[in-house]
Design an enzyme around this catalytic site. Structure first.
Site, short mmCIF file in Angstrom:
data_model
loop_
_atom_site.label_atom_id
_atom_site.label_comp_id
_atom_site.label_asym_id
_atom_site.label_seq_id
_atom_site.Cartn_x
_atom_site.Cartn_y
_atom_site.Cartn_z
CG ASP A 213 77.18 41.63 18.45
OD1 ASP A 213 78.23 41.03 18.68
OD2 ASP A 213 76.77 42.60 19.10
CE LYS B 198 77.88 38.87 25.38
NZ LYS B 198 78.18 37.64 26.03
CG MET C 254 68.46 43.54 25.79
SD MET C 254 70.10 43.45 26.53
CE MET C 254 70.41 45.15 26.91
N1 SAH Z 1 73.58 48.28 20.90
C1 SAH Z 1 72.23 47.96 20.48
C2 SAH Z 1 71.44 47.34 21.61
C3 SAH Z 1 71.96 45.97 22.03
S1 SAH Z 1 71.01 45.24 23.30
C4 SAH Z 1 71.55 49.24 19.97
O1 SAH Z 1 72.10 50.34 20.17
O2 SAH Z 1 70.51 49.15 19.35
C5 SAH Z 1 69.95 44.20 22.37
C6 SAH Z 1 68.54 44.76 22.36
O3 SAH Z 1 68.44 45.83 21.44
C7 SAH Z 1 67.47 43.79 21.93
O4 SAH Z 1 67.07 42.96 22.99
C8 SAH Z 1 66.36 44.73 21.53
O5 SAH Z 1 65.70 45.25 22.66
C9 SAH Z 1 67.15 45.88 20.91
N2 SAH Z 1 67.25 45.77 19.45
C10 SAH Z 1 68.38 45.74 18.73
N3 SAH Z 1 68.11 45.74 17.41
C11 SAH Z 1 66.77 45.78 17.30
C12 SAH Z 1 65.86 45.81 16.22
N4 SAH Z 1 66.27 45.79 14.95
N5 SAH Z 1 64.54 45.86 16.48
C13 SAH Z 1 64.09 45.89 17.75
N6 SAH Z 1 64.90 45.86 18.82
C14 SAH Z 1 66.21 45.81 18.60
#
Ligand code: SAH
Length: 267
Positions: free
Chosen positions: A49, A71, A182
């Site tokens: 991703d 995505k 998100m």
């Molecule tokens: N599976 C991922 C989440 C995917 S949804 C997890 O467990 O972290 C995508 C969202 O995750 C983004 O919109 C943001 O809100 C958050 N996100 C993912 N990585 C991030 C990061 N390094 N810093 C801040 N927010 C993050």
């Protein structure tokens, strides 16, 4: 320092023709699990991703092929069906396929849907949990997800309104702190609904952007002013947004800021 190979008892072979659906953690390569690292070292093909950074992909075996299946809100992105068909196709060709996602694959990552498709297709797979950004981001900003002095529960919620989104007023009424994924775009609506649900405008809010990467930044604000403050901040997503009293613990627990400034963290 970790310079020796892993002990044999921790080694997990990656079978050809199978898929590992793995979390890469939130960004800092130090937050990869040993299993995710083994996936990176053994995979023939890595389907990743946008949220998986270069420092992590650099750990792949030199012969591994990297395929981007990004995505990300607002950008052209691969269709979920195309991604799952690609995983199935690669596995059927006999490759060791690492499907690498940001954070944890089963937390707002559509990992569940991909696993269902693999199961239906009869492809052997393993789930490798990762450290989710919703817990690591606050931790790297000095904000505990729970603390006995502030909260006995916490809600992880998506701010994306696909499928209607959560019932913000009902969540606000519980008084349980929220960790939002998100939620950047919908923050004006979410903040308004939380206030209608009874949360005070003084409720502390923290926005942690690009958490655990070298570019991590944190804005501390309140429910009443977060929308304007975020707009004025110049910060950019991805972000984790924390709404709750535990944000007040940050001034004492902000260990990362201390390290960046070359100081000894609070002891
Ligand atoms: N599976 C991922 C989440 C995917 S949804 C997890 O467990 O972290 C995508 C969202 O995750 C983004 O919109 C943001 O809100 C958050 N996100 C993912 N990585 C991030 C990061 N390094 N810093 C801040 N927010 C993050």
């Amino acid at each position: 320092m970790l310079t020796e190979p892993l002990p044999d008892s921790l080694l997990v072979p990656f079978a050809p023709g199978s898929v590992w659906l793995a979390g890469a953690g939130p960004g800092d390569p130090g937050l990869l699990t040993l299993l995710a690292l083994q996936g990176l070292r053994q995979a023939d093909v890595i389907v990743h991703d946008a949220l998986v950074g270069d420092r992590i992909l650099a750990l792949a075996a030199p012969a591994a092929r990297l395929e981007f299946a990004g995505k990300r809100g607002g950008r052209p992105s691969a269709h979920q069906d195309d991604i799952t068909s690609r995983l199935i196709e690669l596995a059927r060709e006999g490759h060791r396929v690492l499907r690498l996602k940001g954070g944890d694959p089963f937390v707002f990552g559509r990992g569940g849907e991909e696993a269902e498709a693999l199961a239906e297709a009869g492809i052997p797979f393993r789930i490798v949990p990762g450290i989710t950004s919703g817990l690591a981001g606050p931790a790297y900003a000095g904000i505990p997800a729970t603390h006995r002095s502030t909260n006995q529960a916490v809600v992880l919620a998506t701010g994306h309104s696909n499928n209607g989104g959560p019932d913000w007023k009902a969540l606000a009424a519980t008084g349980v702190p929220l960790i939002l994924y998100m939620a950047w775009k919908a923050l004006p609506d979410i903040a308004a609904a939380l206030r209608e649900g009874g949360l005070s405008p003084d409720t502390p809010v923290a926005v942690v952007t690009e958490a655990t990467t070298e570019r991590q930044d944190t804005l501390v604000t309140t429910l009443g002013t977060c929308v304007a403050d975020l707009e004025a901040s110049g910060l950019e997503p991805p972000a984790i947004i924390v709404v709750g009293e535990m944000v007040r613990l940050r001034p004492q627990l902000d260990w990362l800021q201390g390290q960046r400034a070359g100081q000894v963290p609070h002891g």
